[in-house]
Design a protein around this motif. Sequence first.
Motif, PDB file in Angstrom:
ATOM      1  N   ILE A  53       0.837  -1.202   0.000  1.00 11.93           N
ATOM      2  CA  ILE A  53       0.000   0.000   0.000  1.00 11.93           C
ATOM      3  C   ILE A  53       0.873   1.253   0.000  1.00 11.93           C
ATOM      4  CG2 ILE A  53      -1.755   1.291   1.282  1.00 11.93           C
ATOM      5  CD1 ILE A  53      -2.795  -1.363   2.337  1.00 11.93           C
ATOM      6  N   GLY A  54       1.928   1.225   0.809  1.00  9.94           N
ATOM      7  CA  GLY A  54       2.832   2.375   0.877  1.00  9.94           C
ATOM      8  C   GLY A  54       3.441   2.685  -0.479  1.00  9.94           C
ATOM      9  N   PHE A 110      -9.561  -0.418  -2.083  1.00  2.72           N
ATOM     10  CA  PHE A 110      -9.207   0.383  -0.902  1.00  2.72           C
ATOM     11  C   PHE A 110      -7.721   0.724  -0.862  1.00  2.72           C
ATOM     12  CE2 PHE A 110      -8.054  -3.708   1.001  1.00  2.72           C
ATOM     13  CZ  PHE A 110      -6.991  -3.381   1.810  1.00  2.72           C
ATOM     14  N   GLU A 148      -7.240   4.006  -2.179  1.00  3.85           N
ATOM     15  CA  GLU A 148      -7.898   5.066  -1.409  1.00  3.85           C
ATOM     16  C   GLU A 148      -7.186   5.343  -0.084  1.00  3.85           C
ATOM     17  OE1 GLU A 148     -11.607   3.179  -1.209  1.00  3.85           O
ATOM     18  OE2 GLU A 148     -11.937   3.385  -3.367  1.00  3.85           O
ATOM     19  N   THR A 149      -6.329   4.401   0.328  1.00  2.00           N
ATOM     20  CA  THR A 149      -5.668   4.577   1.616  1.00  2.00           C
ATOM     21  C   THR A 149      -4.720   5.763   1.566  1.00  2.00           C
ATOM     22  OG1 THR A 149      -5.787   2.219   1.975  1.00  2.00           O
ATOM     23  CG2 THR A 149      -4.250   3.433   3.359  1.00  2.00           C
ATOM     24  N   ARG A 150      -4.845   6.638   2.542  1.00  2.00           N
ATOM     25  CA  ARG A 150      -3.931   7.780   2.629  1.00  2.00           C
ATOM     26  C   ARG A 150      -2.988   7.525   3.786  1.00  2.00           C
ATOM     27  NH1 ARG A 150      -4.571   8.065  -1.385  1.00  2.00           N
ATOM     28  NH2 ARG A 150      -6.006   9.167  -2.737  1.00  2.00           N
ATOM     29  N   ILE A 151      -1.729   7.822   3.555  1.00  2.00           N
ATOM     30  CA  ILE A 151      -0.756   7.629   4.621  1.00  2.00           C
ATOM     31  C   ILE A 151      -0.704   8.876   5.476  1.00  2.00           C
ATOM     32  CG2 ILE A 151       1.644   7.148   5.140  1.00  2.00           C
ATOM     33  CD1 ILE A 151       1.681   5.354   2.913  1.00  2.00           C
ATOM     34  N   GLY A 152      -0.976   8.691   6.746  1.00  2.00           N
ATOM     35  CA  GLY A 152      -1.008   9.846   7.625  1.00  2.00           C
ATOM     36  C   GLY A 152       0.188   9.878   8.537  1.00  2.00           C
TER      37      GLY A 152
END
Lengths: 350, 83
Positions: free
Chosen positions: A124-125, A193, A196-200
């Motif tokens: 994902i990253g 997803f 859509e995942t945002r890294i915070g």
Amino acid sequence: MALSDRLPLEAGKVGAVVGFAIPIWFTLFAINENIWNWLLFAQFRLDPTNPIVESIRFFVYDSIKIFLLLAGIIFVATVARSFMSIERTRALLGGKRAGLGNVAAAALGIVTPFCSCSAVPAFIGFVSAGIPVGVTMSFLIASPLINEIAIGLLWSLFGWEIALLYVAAGLTIAIVAGFVIGLMKPERWVESFVFETRIGGQIVDPSRGLSFRERVQMGVEETQSILRKVWIYVLVGIAIGAVIHGWAPADFFAAVAGPDNPFAVVIAVVMGIPLYSNAAGVMPIVEVLFTAGIPMGTLLAFMMAVVALSLPELVLLKRILKLPLLGIFVAVVASGIVVIGYSFNAIVGG
Amino acid sequence: MDIKILGPGCTNCVTLERITHEALAQLGIDATVGKVTDIQDIMAYGVMSTPGLVIDDVVVFSGRVPTPTRVRELITAAANPSA
């Protein structure tokens, strides 16, 4: 506040490693073979031609040799890899396109510390940094396939040529497989997803801000923790090896997996996929089977299948990859390993 | 003190959770220990290599299972910010 400011280290550990452990390691390694020959044959006057005696001699000698090699290799690899991290690799690969990106991803896959349980967040990253799925796959394939412990053990047991061939073979599979997957529009087989995942938060790079002492300390810790996990597998591997070594039913192995069996490599890969072990556990068996006459390519294929394709990792990846991509991943890696096994046998000549 | 273990439920995360509980017991520090297993929540902390250890919403360690000694040090450091 940097992590190093608030982590008091056990004083003298670096000095102990450099001052004592390294000379002891070299001394033990140098005297290991002769001391057992001297003890068993000169002192106890055992018969060197007796298969039981030979098995025992092989077991003690090989156990010490493999554990020394493992400790040395894990320590050196951990210290070297402490300069790399998933986070850093992600930054390096950001903005890379297919082609050169696949090459870079595969190469970084060798040096980046990576555990298969991090496969999903890493995936994902990478995707969130705009790295194409095919390039990400090159990384995910190279990382387990080209194992630093396997490189070190191959180098010390069979010479640098074999180790280099292994690295080149693994890189080729990872680059080609990632590139081919990239051509198939793999984004449609990735769960939505993921995109859509945002890294915070603030991205924490574990490789930054470490002093040399901390890196040495990491090496010591990692060596202890891996040896604690694998020692029993290694001993079982060497014990099996010792029995084969003493009695050597060479005819059996030659018939099942010898140079004359054209299906040997395929059999080795099919056997290796459901088995999952650390490279450290497979190596002693590989070493003995090699001396029993099984060609190097067949053994490498077996080892790569055991190390690279594991059921637990596939189950994790299932969360983000749909079945077609997961299937392609397994098929491409398995067939890549088979091709490499046969090419190796053709080049090295068994 | 609020401690969270980040990880999708692999062996390493279970080990880290056990070490953390042991460290808290040894130090006599009262803390809630929660698990974050959802990938999207883990990513929200900026962690890409699990397991991760979060104390009071700050990621203090990630990428490996720290030794029990180190976990004790991290918890002590977080409990006494001035030290």
